[in-house]
Scaffold this active site. Structure first.
Site, PDB file in Angstrom:
ATOM      1  N   SER A 245      87.037  24.632  26.326  1.00 49.97           N
ATOM      2  CA  SER A 245      88.271  24.196  26.977  1.00 49.97           C
ATOM      3  C   SER A 245      88.342  22.673  27.016  1.00 49.97           C
ATOM      4  O   SER A 245      89.422  22.098  26.915  1.00 49.97           O
ATOM      5  CB  SER A 245      88.385  24.780  28.378  1.00 49.97           C
ATOM      6  N   GLU A 246      87.185  22.014  27.162  1.00 46.03           N
ATOM      7  CA  GLU A 246      87.133  20.558  27.029  1.00 46.03           C
ATOM      8  C   GLU A 246      85.821  20.116  26.397  1.00 46.03           C
ATOM      9  O   GLU A 246      84.779  20.767  26.574  1.00 46.03           O
ATOM     10  CB  GLU A 246      87.303  19.848  28.375  1.00 46.03           C
ATOM     11  N   THR A 247      85.905  19.022  25.669  1.00 44.63           N
ATOM     12  CA  THR A 247      84.750  18.301  25.143  1.00 44.63           C
ATOM     13  C   THR A 247      84.883  16.857  25.619  1.00 44.63           C
ATOM     14  O   THR A 247      85.958  16.265  25.508  1.00 44.63           O
ATOM     15  CB  THR A 247      84.713  18.335  23.609  1.00 44.63           C
TER      16      THR A 247
END
Length: 228
Positions: free
Chosen positions: A45-47
């Protein structure tokens, strides 16, 4: 060139279960034009790409990407990256992201950040009348032009709510734990909260009437992987 990626779970419950997976990458490994491609390839969902603090400094910089776009602010990757930096022997007090300077603190097993409520994106907020209605909600029924935050009280007197987040517009059909949404709902309800999101992730928040919200959670390291 192989890029080292640390995979964390952020906002676990007290037993280390659940939590939202996060990729943390030393920004020195990846030039800015390639970062969106890496985030898309990883699919979390996020990096978050972290510029490590200089020797003796307690401040760092970071940039955050979903599989589809860069975000100026997001709570789950900032909490995760702050925890990771402490584990690397580099605890910080502030983390600079495009939205602003986030305050960072550590309290035993909790890592906490303080952010302005206006840094979080706008969400469509749905106050559902029961936990059953929340559980039955189908992401396919919500348009993908905005993020949708659905919530219901599980114990209103104690400030405990259950929630779900649908964020197809940034490439995340359903998010397991969303720090930015925790900031928004805490400011919206104007009270401290314990937020249980997704399958069981836990976010603790503290409301400040001056527009700041403290978001705290536990983090687990699931190991290192590599991408090319």
């Amino acid at each position: 060139m192989s890029i080292e990626v640390t995979v964390l779970r952020v906002f676990t419950d007290p037993h280390g279960d659940f939590g939202n997976p996060l990729a943390v990458i030393d920004a020195g490994q990846v030039q800015p034009p390639a970062r969106q491609h890496i985030a898309t390839q990883l699919g979390y969902s996020e990096t978050i790409f972290v510029d490590l603090p200089a020797a003796g400094s307690t401040s760092a910089h970071a940039r955050i990407y979903t599989p589809r776009t860069e975000l100026p602010f997001a709570g789950h990757p900032i909490v995760g990256a702050s925890w990771w930096l402490r584990e690397q022997g580099m605890p910080i007090r502030t983390l600079q992201v495009p939205a602003g300077v986030v305050q960072v603190s550590y309290d035993d097993e909790l890592t906490a950040i303080s952010a302005r409520s206006e840094w979080a994106p706008e969400f469509a907020i749905y106050d559902l009348d029961s936990l059953d209605a929340l559980a039955a909600a189908d992401p396919a029924d919500y348009p993908d032009d905005i993020q949708h935050y659905l919530w219901a009280w599980s114990d209103e007197a104690a400030g405990v709510l259950r929630c779900r987040m649908f964020a197809a517009n940034v490439g995340v059909p359903e998010d397991e734990a969303t720090g930015a949404a925790a900031v928004r709902i805490t400011d919206y309800l104007s009270r401290d909260l314990t937020i249980v999101q997704g399958k069981g992730s836990v976010i603790e928040t503290t409301w400040n009437p001056q527009g700041w919200v403290r978001v705290a959670g536990r983090v687990v390291n699931d190991g290192v992987t590599h991408v090319v």
